[in-house]
Design an enzyme around this catalytic site. Structure first.
Site, PDB file in Angstrom:
ATOM      1  N   GLY A 122       0.780  -1.235   0.000  1.00  0.00           N
ATOM      2  CA  GLY A 122       0.000   0.000   0.000  1.00  0.00           C
ATOM      3  C   GLY A 122       0.811   1.284   0.000  1.00  0.00           C
ATOM      4  O   GLY A 122       0.328   2.309   0.490  1.00  0.00           O
ATOM      5  N   THR A 123       2.014   1.258  -0.594  1.00  0.00           N
ATOM      6  CA  THR A 123       2.769   2.520  -0.624  1.00  0.00           C
ATOM      7  C   THR A 123       2.095   3.538  -1.550  1.00  0.00           C
ATOM      8  O   THR A 123       2.176   4.742  -1.301  1.00  0.00           O
ATOM      9  CB  THR A 123       4.233   2.318  -1.062  1.00  0.00           C
ATOM     10  N   ASN A 124       1.444   3.070  -2.583  1.00  0.00           N
ATOM     11  CA  ASN A 124       0.705   4.012  -3.445  1.00  0.00           C
ATOM     12  C   ASN A 124      -0.519   4.570  -2.721  1.00  0.00           C
ATOM     13  O   ASN A 124      -0.849   5.744  -2.880  1.00  0.00           O
ATOM     14  CB  ASN A 124       0.304   3.344  -4.766  1.00  0.00           C
TER      15      ASN A 124
ATOM     16  N   MET B 219      -4.164  -6.649  -7.224  1.00  0.00           N
ATOM     17  CA  MET B 219      -3.611  -7.744  -8.019  1.00  0.00           C
ATOM     18  C   MET B 219      -4.628  -8.832  -8.362  1.00  0.00           C
ATOM     19  O   MET B 219      -4.235  -9.888  -8.844  1.00  0.00           O
ATOM     20  CB  MET B 219      -2.442  -8.386  -7.266  1.00  0.00           C
TER      21      MET B 219
ATOM     22  N   ILE C  72      -7.944 -10.291 -10.437  1.00  0.00           N
ATOM     23  CA  ILE C  72      -8.652 -10.039 -11.702  1.00  0.00           C
ATOM     24  C   ILE C  72     -10.160  -9.897 -11.454  1.00  0.00           C
ATOM     25  O   ILE C  72     -10.755 -10.652 -10.686  1.00  0.00           O
ATOM     26  CB  ILE C  72      -8.353 -11.184 -12.696  1.00  0.00           C
ATOM     27  N   LEU C  73     -10.739  -8.896 -12.113  1.00  0.00           N
ATOM     28  CA  LEU C  73     -12.195  -8.695 -12.097  1.00  0.00           C
ATOM     29  C   LEU C  73     -12.701  -8.907 -13.519  1.00  0.00           C
ATOM     30  O   LEU C  73     -11.954  -8.665 -14.484  1.00  0.00           O
ATOM     31  CB  LEU C  73     -12.522  -7.262 -11.653  1.00  0.00           C
TER      32      LEU C  73
ATOM     33  N   ASN D   7      -5.657   2.868 -12.983  1.00  0.00           N
ATOM     34  CA  ASN D   7      -4.664   1.910 -12.487  1.00  0.00           C
ATOM     35  C   ASN D   7      -3.277   2.527 -12.611  1.00  0.00           C
ATOM     36  O   ASN D   7      -3.015   3.261 -13.569  1.00  0.00           O
ATOM     37  CB  ASN D   7      -4.726   0.641 -13.353  1.00  0.00           C
TER      38      ASN D   7
ATOM     39  N   HIS E 252       0.527   1.404 -13.251  1.00  0.00           N
ATOM     40  CA  HIS E 252       1.303   0.251 -13.717  1.00  0.00           C
ATOM     41  C   HIS E 252       2.785   0.626 -13.697  1.00  0.00           C
ATOM     42  O   HIS E 252       3.154   1.701 -14.192  1.00  0.00           O
ATOM     43  CB  HIS E 252       0.880  -0.148 -15.142  1.00  0.00           C
TER      44      HIS E 252
HETATM   45  C1  GAR Z   1       3.249  -0.980  -7.465  1.00  0.00           C
HETATM   46  O1  GAR Z   1       4.538  -0.937  -8.029  1.00  0.00           O
HETATM   47  C2  GAR Z   1       2.203  -0.974  -8.564  1.00  0.00           C
HETATM   48  O2  GAR Z   1       2.545  -0.183  -9.656  1.00  0.00           O
HETATM   49  C3  GAR Z   1       2.209  -2.425  -8.943  1.00  0.00           C
HETATM   50  O3  GAR Z   1       2.335  -3.131  -7.731  1.00  0.00           O
HETATM   51  C4  GAR Z   1       3.008  -2.327  -6.772  1.00  0.00           C
HETATM   52  C5  GAR Z   1       2.149  -2.190  -5.547  1.00  0.00           C
HETATM   53  O4  GAR Z   1       2.828  -1.553  -4.506  1.00  0.00           O
HETATM   54  N1  GAR Z   1       1.020  -2.759  -9.664  1.00  0.00           N
HETATM   55  C6  GAR Z   1       0.996  -3.660 -10.634  1.00  0.00           C
HETATM   56  O5  GAR Z   1       1.943  -4.303 -10.988  1.00  0.00           O
HETATM   57  C7  GAR Z   1      -0.376  -3.824 -11.299  1.00  0.00           C
HETATM   58  N2  GAR Z   1      -0.235  -4.441 -12.583  1.00  0.00           N
HETATM   59  P1  GAR Z   1       2.057  -0.897  -3.272  1.00  0.00           P
HETATM   60  O6  GAR Z   1       1.106  -1.957  -2.698  1.00  0.00           O
HETATM   61  O7  GAR Z   1       3.169  -0.579  -2.299  1.00  0.00           O
HETATM   62  O8  GAR Z   1       1.344   0.323  -3.764  1.00  0.00           O
END
Ligand code: GAR
Length: 208
Positions: free
Chosen positions: A12-14, A91, A93-94, A108, A110
Site C-alpha cells: 500500500g505505498t501508493n 492484483m 482479476i475482475l 490503475n 502500472h
Molecule cells: C506498485 O509498483 C504498482 O505499480 C504495482 O504493484 C506495486 C504495488 O505496490 N502494480 C501492478 O503491478 C499492477 N499491474 P504498493 O502496494 O506498495 O502500492
C-alpha cells in the site's frame, strides 16, 4: 466532493502516497472514502485504519469464480457510491462487468511505460525483472483508465527513470515508485476529481 475508493492487495505505498497528498490538500475535489483489499493481511489496510479511512476485505477464494467475485466488488463499489475507483497495487482479476459499470472512472498505476512490459503476467516485481532482462535504459510508470483490455486503457500520465548498471528488480522498483508512481498517481487522481481528464476517441486528454 468525489468519493474515491482505493483497491489494494499489498503493502500500500501508493495508497500512502494518496493519503499523504490528501493531507497536504493536493487532492482537489475528492476524498478517499473507502479502501477495499483483496487480502485480509495486506499492510495497506493498516495504513487506511491509521488514517480513519473505512475498509472492506473481499478475498477471492471466498467466491466460487471470477464472476461471483466481480459481482461482490461491484456491489461494494455501488454501496460506497464510488465516483472514482483507483487500483493501487490491486492484483486480483475482475471481469468486464466492473469496468463497464464504471467507464473511464477506474484508474490503475502500472510500474512500466505502457505499451511496454504490460499485460498478463506483468505485475509487481516481475515487471522490473523483465525490464532488466531486456536491457532497456529507461523505464517508468503509467497511470491509465481501466478497460476490458489488461493494461490497455487510455493513458493519463507517464514519467520515466533511468535504468542503471547493477540495478536489481528491488532497487529499480523502489526508484520507479519513489520518482514516478507516488507522484503521478495522486496527480492523476486530483486531475480526475477536478474533471480535467476527458477521453476522446480512446485517447485521454489532460488539461494541466
Ligand atoms: C506498485 O509498483 C504498482 O505499480 C504495482 O504493484 C506495486 C504495488 O505496490 N502494480 C501492478 O503491478 C499492477 N499491474 P504498493 O502496494 O506498495 O502500492
Amino acid at each position: 466532493m468525489k468519493n474515491i475508493v482505493v483497491l489494494v492487495s499489498g503493502g500500500g505505498t501508493n495508497l500512502q502516497a494518496l493519503i499523504d497528498a490528501q493531507k497536504r490538500g493536493d487532492i482537489k475535489g475528492g476524498r478517499i472514502t473507502c479502501v477495499i483489499s483483496s487480502k485480509a493481511d495486506a499492510y495497506a489496510l493498516e495504513r487506511a485504519k491509521q488514517n480513519d479511512i473505512p475498509t472492506r476485505v473481499l478475498v477471492r477464494k471466498d467466491y466460487a469464480d471470477v464472476h461471483e467475485y466481480s459481482k461482490a466488488m461491484l456491489d461494494a463499489l455501488n454501496e460506497e457510491k464510488a465516483d472514482l475507483v483507483v487500483y493501487a497495487g490491486f492484483m486480483t482479476i475482475l471481469d468486464e462487468t466492473v469496468c463497464r459499470a464504471y467507464p473511464n472512472k477506474m484508474i490503475n498505476v502500472h510500474p512500466a511505460l505502457i505499451p511496454s512490459f504490460c499485460g498478463k503476467g506483468f505485475y509487481g516485481l516481475h515487471v522490473h525483472e523483465a525490464v532488466l532482462e531486456k536491457g532497456v535504459k529507461v523505464t517508468g510508470a503509467t497511470v491509465h483508465f481501466v478497460t476490458e483490455v489488461c493494461d490497455g486503457g487510455p493513458i493519463i500520465l507517464q514519467d520515466t527513470v533511468p535504468v542503471k548498471n547493477g540495478d536489481t528488480p528491488e532497487i529499480l522498483q523502489r526508484r520507479v515508485m519513489e520518482n514516478v508512481e507516488w507522484k503521478i498517481l495522486p496527480k492523476a487522481v486530483s486531475l480526475f476529481c477536478q474533471d480535467k481528464i476527458h477521453v476522446e476517441n480512446g485517447i485521454a486528454v489532460v488539461d494541466e
